[in-house]
Design an enzyme around this catalytic site. Structure first.
Site, PDB file in Angstrom:
ATOM      1  CG  ASN A  25      -2.194  -0.809   0.965  1.00 41.44           C
ATOM      2  OD1 ASN A  25      -3.029  -0.419   0.147  1.00 41.44           O
ATOM      3  ND2 ASN A  25      -2.322  -1.943   1.626  1.00 41.44           N
TER       4      ASN A  25
ATOM      5  CG  LEU B 264      -1.547   3.229  16.877  1.00 37.63           C
ATOM      6  CD1 LEU B 264      -1.980   4.103  15.716  1.00 37.63           C
ATOM      7  CD2 LEU B 264      -0.052   3.356  17.123  1.00 37.63           C
TER       8      LEU B 264
ATOM      9  CG  HIS C 103      -9.580  -3.108   8.956  1.00 35.89           C
ATOM     10  ND1 HIS C 103      -8.665  -3.686   9.811  1.00 35.89           N
ATOM     11  CD2 HIS C 103     -10.662  -3.922   8.964  1.00 35.89           C
ATOM     12  CE1 HIS C 103      -9.177  -4.789  10.321  1.00 35.89           C
ATOM     13  NE2 HIS C 103     -10.387  -4.954   9.827  1.00 35.89           N
TER      14      HIS C 103
END
Ligand code: GAR
Length: 194
Positions: free
Chosen positions: A14, A97, A113
């Site tokens: 990506n 996170l 996602h």
């Protein structure tokens, strides 16, 4: 110049798609934006070599070298902030996170996602979609909030689930779409921020 910092943990396909699109669509000229750095929590992340070849700054902040999540994130944030990013892009960054980290980059932190959120947050999305008998699958680009794999949706792509699909074949079909929607979503974000 608006700096983009991309965080990866693995192959970085990506990230590579974003870097290629930035060049092809002249983000520097049209949007005054550039991919300034690629950071990874793993030294063996395949995408780091690609980034280096492209002349992009890279750094590794290995989570295993820190006593806890806060210490790791402080070191990671220090590396990110060197580049004064307009946008922080999670691209296959496989660390959870803390709310404090998310708050630090509120409004300029995005993630991709590999499911049609809000379905299947978390891991093993393709296996779970197959097990559930889903007829379609896909990917979601979203703003990051404190809740894992939630937050306002920026882009989605849908692919069919085909007879005989395996986790691998479905993941590959979804990934080709990720490479289209992530750069598109980032470009739209940058245009809006301009
Ligand atoms: C992508 O499929 C991305 O959606 C997924 O990891 C892969 C990374 O591939 N991310 C997550 O599962 C985050 N929860 P890449 O390193 O080749 O871009």
């Amino acid at each position: 110049m608006k700096n983009i910092v991309i965080l990866i943990s693995g192959g970085g396909s990506n990230m590579a798609a974003i870097v290629r699109t930035a060049r092809q669509r002249d983000w520097a000229g049209r949007l005054d934006a550039q991919v300034a750095a690629v950071l990874s929590n793993r030294a063996d992340a395949g995408g780091l070599a690609f980034a280096r070849e492209q002349g992009i700054a890279t750094a590794v902040v290995d989570h295993k070298g820190f006593p806890g999540r806060e210490a790791f994130e402080a070191a990671l944030a220090a590396q990110i902030d060197l580049h004064r990013p307009a946008l922080v892009v999670l691209a296959g960054f496989m660390r959870i996170l803390t709310p404090a980290f998310v708050a630090r980059y509120a409004g300029r932190l995005v993630n991709i996602h590999p499911s049609l959120l809000p379905a299947f947050p978390g891991l093993h999305t393709h296996r779970r979609a197959l097990e559930a008998g889903c007829r379609v699958a896909g990917a979601t680009v979203h703003q990051v909030t404190a809740e894992l794999d939630h937050g306002p949706i920026l882009e989605q792509a849908v692919v069919p689930v085909l007879p005989g699909d395996t986790e691998q074949s479905l993941a590959a079909r979804v990934l080709t779409q990720e490479h289209l929607i992530y750069p598109r979503a980032i470009e739209a974000f940058l245009q809006q921020a301009a």
